[in-house]
Write a protein that holds these residues in place. Structure first.
Motif, PDB file in Angstrom:
ATOM      1  N   ALA A 205      28.518  46.996  36.636  1.00 15.53           N
ATOM      2  CA  ALA A 205      28.222  46.270  37.771  1.00 15.53           C
ATOM      3  C   ALA A 205      29.738  45.942  38.302  1.00 15.53           C
ATOM      4  O   ALA A 205      29.759  45.769  39.360  1.00 15.53           O
ATOM      5  CB  ALA A 205      27.690  45.022  37.204  1.00 15.53           C
ATOM      6  N   LYS A 206      30.646  45.409  37.500  1.00 17.12           N
ATOM      7  CA  LYS A 206      31.764  45.083  37.790  1.00 17.12           C
ATOM      8  C   LYS A 206      32.670  46.143  38.251  1.00 17.12           C
ATOM      9  O   LYS A 206      33.504  45.951  39.287  1.00 17.12           O
ATOM     10  CB  LYS A 206      32.606  44.342  36.364  1.00 17.12           C
ATOM     11  N   ALA A 207      32.476  47.235  37.587  1.00 20.68           N
ATOM     12  CA  ALA A 207      33.256  48.335  38.326  1.00 20.68           C
ATOM     13  C   ALA A 207      33.116  48.793  39.610  1.00 20.68           C
ATOM     14  O   ALA A 207      33.842  49.176  40.408  1.00 20.68           O
ATOM     15  CB  ALA A 207      33.114  49.608  37.285  1.00 20.68           C
TER      16      ALA A 207
ATOM     17  N   THR B 258      42.108  49.236  26.906  1.00 17.70           N
ATOM     18  CA  THR B 258      43.003  48.832  27.882  1.00 17.70           C
ATOM     19  C   THR B 258      42.910  47.253  28.002  1.00 17.70           C
ATOM     20  O   THR B 258      42.020  46.620  27.837  1.00 17.70           O
ATOM     21  CB  THR B 258      42.786  49.508  29.231  1.00 17.70           C
ATOM     22  N   ILE B 259      44.113  46.552  28.517  1.00 19.10           N
ATOM     23  CA  ILE B 259      44.200  45.278  28.695  1.00 19.10           C
ATOM     24  C   ILE B 259      43.140  44.868  29.822  1.00 19.10           C
ATOM     25  O   ILE B 259      42.639  43.735  30.096  1.00 19.10           O
ATOM     26  CB  ILE B 259      45.615  44.662  28.906  1.00 19.10           C
ATOM     27  N   GLU B 260      43.257  45.958  30.858  1.00 17.91           N
ATOM     28  CA  GLU B 260      42.245  45.633  32.055  1.00 17.91           C
ATOM     29  C   GLU B 260      40.912  45.253  31.405  1.00 17.91           C
ATOM     30  O   GLU B 260      40.314  44.770  32.084  1.00 17.91           O
ATOM     31  CB  GLU B 260      42.452  46.928  32.757  1.00 17.91           C
ATOM     32  N   THR B 261      40.531  46.243  30.572  1.00 16.83           N
ATOM     33  CA  THR B 261      39.197  46.066  29.972  1.00 16.83           C
ATOM     34  C   THR B 261      39.074  44.685  29.286  1.00 16.83           C
ATOM     35  O   THR B 261      38.078  44.106  29.405  1.00 16.83           O
ATOM     36  CB  THR B 261      38.705  47.151  28.895  1.00 16.83           C
ATOM     37  N   MET B 262      39.948  44.346  28.625  1.00 17.28           N
ATOM     38  CA  MET B 262      39.871  43.095  27.943  1.00 17.28           C
ATOM     39  C   MET B 262      39.803  41.848  28.464  1.00 17.28           C
ATOM     40  O   MET B 262      39.177  40.794  28.432  1.00 17.28           O
ATOM     41  CB  MET B 262      41.282  43.022  26.797  1.00 17.28           C
ATOM     42  N   LEU B 263      40.544  42.178  29.951  1.00 18.60           N
ATOM     43  CA  LEU B 263      40.356  40.895  30.759  1.00 18.60           C
ATOM     44  C   LEU B 263      39.031  40.613  31.453  1.00 18.60           C
ATOM     45  O   LEU B 263      38.831  39.592  32.170  1.00 18.60           O
ATOM     46  CB  LEU B 263      41.465  40.970  31.828  1.00 18.60           C
ATOM     47  N   LYS B 264      38.237  41.665  31.332  1.00 15.26           N
ATOM     48  CA  LYS B 264      36.803  41.358  31.698  1.00 15.26           C
ATOM     49  C   LYS B 264      36.094  40.037  30.802  1.00 15.26           C
ATOM     50  O   LYS B 264      35.032  39.662  31.013  1.00 15.26           O
ATOM     51  CB  LYS B 264      36.113  42.502  31.721  1.00 15.26           C
ATOM     52  N   PHE B 265      36.709  40.049  29.709  1.00 13.01           N
ATOM     53  CA  PHE B 265      36.205  38.944  28.614  1.00 13.01           C
ATOM     54  C   PHE B 265      36.828  37.510  29.065  1.00 13.01           C
ATOM     55  O   PHE B 265      37.809  37.373  29.347  1.00 13.01           O
ATOM     56  CB  PHE B 265      36.898  38.995  27.404  1.00 13.01           C
TER      57      PHE B 265
END
Length: 365
Positions: free
Chosen positions: A288-290, A50-57
């Motif tokens: 931790a972020k979740a 997901t893009i949501e996951t990629m935006l954690k970078f």
């Protein structure tokens, strides 16, 4: 799930070009072979992430936090590496381009097109360095080497070109300049490590009388670190409140993993977190972020956190093992000087040294 075909690459803005480059780096051979977190995500949904996951970078989020902008840019790429799903909320590496296996042959092939260069300005930025090296050919990765303690750029880099020919062209060029500055040194990455090992042998002190010489086949510090380190188990953090304590950092992450050590001094803005389990850094950061709305907040301050990977990871463990060895050596020297107390004195265990009188008991103080 069907995927949109990528565009021809016409009409790509500077921002879109940066997004494409960054995303193709994440899903490229070099990063994906070592990025445990992203590899685990790829296995969850037929390669889709997901893009949501990629935006954690952080670097991608700094370019754009907008899902539509990221997907729109990728659709214009003509490399064929990436796919975007129909809904425009997931991406994946094209299944027709499987990831090469991590083997000695593969590492040798990467080393054959990886170089070391030195004498760049200490205030240089990654984008500037990338643009410089791309004048010699397509580049897969630029790694800025940093001081272990100060975390500042050391002025040297490791660069992996897409072809061996481009790497050779850069190394063999005479009088190479970066912004009018002559580069001090340019050589292949493997030659750099050979030279480093050779210099260590030259600088090594001669063995003491009666002690055997050091074996010429002795492993380098980096090679030792690679065999001893806990892989993919270190997080780097920065932007801390100066009042933050080591205990606060440990407590925050202890809810999500078993913390080994917090490499940090109060009053500083950054440091490292070592976890006990291998391959736990990525999942721990995600958990931790979740649990905190996508943020890492310690002492009422949002901090930047990332997984330590690749050459930076090896450098971290190399320095850590060195520090431990030096500390142990100092402790041993201190124990010898303070524990003997001359002939006939007592060691820490209370047993009399061999040089003293035998058979007599020590009176109690």
């Amino acid at each position: 799930m069907a995927a949109d075909t990528n565009g021809s690459g016409d009409g790509i803005s500077d921002l879109e070009a940066k997004i494409i480059k960054q995303m193709e780096y994440y899903f490229g051979d070099i990063n994906l072979m070592k990025d445990k977190f992203l590899k685990e995500k790829i296995q969850e949904d037929d390669g889709w992430v997901t893009i949501e996951t990629m935006l954690k970078f952080n670097r991608l989020r700094q370019l754009s936090p907008e899902q539509s902008v990221i997907c729109g840019a990728l659709k214009k790429s003509d490399s064929g590496l990436m796919e975007v799903n129909e809904e425009g909320d997931k991406v994946r590496r094209n299944p027709s381009k499987p990831l090469p296996e991590d083997s000695k042959e593969r590492r040798d092939e990467l080393n054959a097109r990886s170089i070391y260069a030195k004498a760049f300005p200490l205030d240089a930025h990654l984008d500037e360095l990338m643009a410089f090296f791309e004048t010699y050919g397509a580049v897969e990765n630029v790694f800025m080497r940093r001081d272990f303690h100060k975390k500042t750029f050391k002025g040297s880099v490791f660069v992996t070109f897409c072809t061996k020919e481009d790497a050779e062209k850069f190394v063999k060029e005479e009088g190479t300049k970066y912004k009018e500055l002559d580069l001090e040194k340019k050589l292949f990455k493997t030659d750099y490590f050979k030279e480093k090992t050779s210099n260590k042998k030259k600088d090594a002190k001669p063995p003491k009388p009666g002690k055997p010489p050091v074996e010429e086949t002795k492993e380098t510090d980096e090679e030792k670190a690679k065999t001893q380190m806990t892989k993919n188990a270190v997080l780097f953090f920065k932007g801390l409140n100066t009042e933050t304590t080591r205990e606060e950092i440990k407590n925050f992450f202890s809810d999500h993993a078993e913390v080994g050590w917090v490499d940090f001094d109060k009053g500083k803005a950054e440091g490292y977190l070592r976890l006990r389990e291998p391959n736990s850094a990525g999942p721990t950061l995600e958990k931790a972020k979740a649990a905190n709305d996508g943020k890492i907040i310690i002492h009422d301050t949002e901090i930047e956190t990332r997984v330590v990977e690749g050459d930076e990871e090896v450098e971290y463990w190399t320095r850590m093992f060195k520090d431990i060895a030096e500390k142990n050596s100092k402790n041993r020297r201190g124990g010898r000087s303070g524990g003997r107390g001359g002939r006939g004195g007592y060691s820490r265990g209370g047993r009399r040294n061999r040089g003293g009188p035998q058979g007599k008991k020590r009176k109690k103080d």
